[in-house]
Structures are given as structure tokens and as C-alpha cells.
Design an enzyme around this catalytic site. Structure first.
Site, PDB file in Angstrom:
ATOM      1  N   SER A 103       0.808  -1.220   0.000  1.00 28.74           N
ATOM      2  CA  SER A 103       0.000   0.000   0.000  1.00 28.74           C
ATOM      3  C   SER A 103       0.839   1.267   0.000  1.00 28.74           C
ATOM      4  CB  SER A 103      -0.902   0.039   1.244  1.00 28.74           C
ATOM      5  OG  SER A 103      -1.987  -0.814   1.113  1.00 28.74           O
ATOM      6  N   ALA A 104       0.249   2.327  -0.486  1.00 30.91           N
ATOM      7  CA  ALA A 104       0.874   3.642  -0.411  1.00 30.91           C
ATOM      8  C   ALA A 104       0.962   4.094   1.042  1.00 30.91           C
ATOM      9  CB  ALA A 104       0.058   4.642  -1.221  1.00 30.91           C
TER      10      ALA A 104
END
Length: 338
Positions: A103-104
Site C-alpha cells: 500500500s501507499a
């Protein structure tokens, strides 16, 4: 459970190939009331400190607890070496060889803030990926808490364990603060009795089909459990209420691939295996002998040998006289002891 079908193994969220950057930017602007993010959509930092500081400046990080946890868990440790040039970019990373995304950073921050983790919480991270959210949660709940990370991909579990080992080897503060992190390969939809009602907080890192959501909710504590979970295109905050109902609120619009839902036959086989495990395992109480002997020794050093002998004798069920080298009560030294 813990892996996205055809792409998501845990910990990832936006599919870079599927979400147009201009649409993403527009959604960000709408959510933030028309305010554009400074420095462009994808912020690139030179270090973990710079990254986390920028996330706080942009409003993704709002609490000291999340700020300190993300500082304690540098993203670079949780990114495979071949992707190290992307470690401090606020964007997801596609780990193509293992079929999942990381994930970012802003998504990690959003999730941790929404969960409102407290010392002593029990946390379940479904689709743990390379383990950053789980590691940060372990730091936030502390030694009195519990964090379990599960993923359907063995490669993801192995990457998580390697990252955690490196983190513990390089960060004394993390070792002193965080609870032990339990990592295992598992599909979350396979039954496990000790997971029912066991967790204060849950994060699900892949979209849950609507008809499977109730199964995840049963793993939350009945009176106060909180879960962050993507459902369709929404990232939901779900809360169990004291009356056993639940509320939900949309945190943002997202694009996640789906959890891997097993077939009915796979679930049945897993249930049989779980029953077998429960039938063949025996829970033994922890031995107190060492503590009892230590207490007896302390009493002896304090000048009360008879009292110490009596306490130890009572613990193991023998007459105190026998421990002093005498026979049974009333017998002569060396006599017929029991």
C-alpha cells in the site's frame, strides 16, 4: 482471505494500472474540499523521517501515536530490495513476482489513524503483505497487546518475517516497546475458534465481498470491536455496538482487489482439520516450580529455613520434616520416611 484474487496478497490497495491518475487526483481534491496536495500527487521523500513528516503536513497523519509508529517502522525495511528506489514515494508498489501490492504510505497512515489503537489492544491484520501495518500496530499496542498478521501467500509471510527480524535487530526502542508479532499463512475464511470475538481492532487489506462481511465481524469483540475494511469501492470503518449491532462509515473511495474466498469444500476440510487440532491438543498449565523454589530460597536467606521448607513441602505435597532429612512425623532421624 488476506490476498487479492489475481493481484492482492496483503497490504496493497490501489491498482496503478487500473486507476487513472487524473481521476485519482480529482477524487483527492474532492475529499480534501478542493485543496490540491502540494508537490504533486505522488510525493517523493528522501528518507522515512521526511516521508512521515510530509504525511503529517498533508493531514494523513494526525496523532503522535501513528507518527511515532511510522517513524519506528521505516518503509524501506518493508520493501523488497529490488524496489528500494520506490520505498519513500507516496504510491503503492507492485511486487509482481509474488502477485501483490504494498500500500501507499498515506493508506497505511489512514488505516492506523482510523483504528485508534490503544495499549493492550488485540489486533488482526488480514492480508498483512510485507507487514508494515502489523509492525506499526505492534508498536502502538505495546507489550500488553497482541497483533496477528495473516496472508494467503507464503512469500508475503516470509517477507514480513524478514522485515520484522531486520527491524528488531536495528531498533532497540522497537524491541522494548512492541509486542511479539504473530505471522502465519492462512485464509481468513477458514474457521478458527480462538479468533471468534477475539480482536479489538481489525484491518482487512483487500476488498471483502458483501456476503462475507458478517464472518469477519464475528472476529471482533462483541461490545467494542472496530474494523477498517474495503467493500466494493469504499473503505469502511465498521464498529460493533454493545447491543451486538454494528455501524459503518465510509472513510474514502478506494480500488482494492478482492479477498480470496475459499470454496465450500475447502471450508469443510478446514473445519475438519480444526476439529482434529482441537481434539488432539492439550493445554497444560504453566509450571510454578521455579517460582516456588525461588520463593523458598528467598525465605531461607532471610533466616527462616523452617518456614521455607514448609512452604515448599506444601507445594509438592510432602511433609516438611521429610525435606529436612527426617523421617515421618514423630520418627527418628534416618527412620522410615514416607
Amino acid at each position: 482471505g488476506g490476498g487479492g484474487r489475481g493481484g492482492r496478497g496483503g497490504g496493497g490497495e490501489h491498482n496503478e494500472d487500473a486507476v487513472d491518475d487524473r481521476l485519482h487526483a480529482a477524487l483527492v481534491a474532492i475529499v480534501r474540499g478542493g485543496q490540491q496536495l502540494p508537490g504533486g500527487l505522488r510525493m517523493r521523500a528522501g528518507s522515512n523521517l521526511e516521508l512521515v513528516t510530509a504525511l503529517r503536513a498533508r493531514g494523513a497523519v494526525t496523532s503522535d501515536g501513528v507518527f511515532n509508529a511510522l517513524l519506528a517502522c521505516p518503509r524501506g525495511l518493508f520493501v523488497p530490495p529490488q524496489y528500494s528506489d520506490q520505498a519513500y514515494v507516496d504510491s503503492p508498489i507492485r511486487v509482481a513476482e509474488h502477485g501483490f501490492n504494498i500500500s501507499a504510505p498515506h493508506m497505511h497512515a489512514t488505516v492506523l489513524e482510523a483504528l485508534e489503537l490503544s495499549p493492550g489492544d488485540h489486533v488482526l491484520d488480514v492480508g498483512t503483505g510485507t507487514g508494515l501495518v502489523a509492525a506499526a500496530a505492534a508498536y502502538m499496542v505495546g507489550g500488553g497487546g497482541r497483533v496477528v498478521g495473516v496472508d494467503v501467500r507464503q512469500a508475503a509471510v516470509d517477507l514480513s518475517r524478514a522485515a520484522l527480524s531486520e527491524l528488531r535487530a536495528s531498533n532497540e526502542d522497537y524491541c522494548a516497546t512492541a509486542c511479539e508479532l504473530e505471522l502465519e499463512r492462512r485464509n481468513i475464511f477458514f474457521p478458527r475458534k480462538d479468533f471468534k470475538g477475539a480482536f479489538d481492532k481489525m484491518y482487512v487489506g483487500a476488498a471483502c465481498p458483501v456476503d462475507q462481511l458478517s464472518g469477519l465481524i464475528t472476529m471482533l469483540r462483541p461490545d467494542r470491536g472496530v474494523m477498517v475494511v474495503p467493500v466494493r469501492s469504499e473503505l469502511l470503518l465498521v464498529r460493533r455496538q454493545p447491543d451486538r449491532t454494528f455501524s459503518r462509515r465510509c472513510l474514502s473511495a478506494v480500488a482494492f482487489s478482492e479477498l480470496e474466498v475459499p470454496s465450500d469444500s475447502e471450508v469443510v476440510m478446514a473445519m475438519l482439520a480444526e476439529e482434529m487440532r482441537c481434539c488432539t491438543s492439550v493445554d497444560l498449565p504453566c509450571s510454578t516450580l521455579a517460582a516456588d523454589v525461588a520463593a523458598a530460597n528467598e525465605a531461607t536467606l532471610a533466616g527462616s529455613p523452617r518456614t521455607a521448607s514448609a512452604e515448599l513441602a506444601a507445594t509438592i505435597g510432602q511433609p516438611a520434616a521429610g525435606l529436612n532429612g527426617h523421617g515421618a512425623a514423630g520418627g527418628a532421624p534416618g527412620g522410615g520416611g514416607g
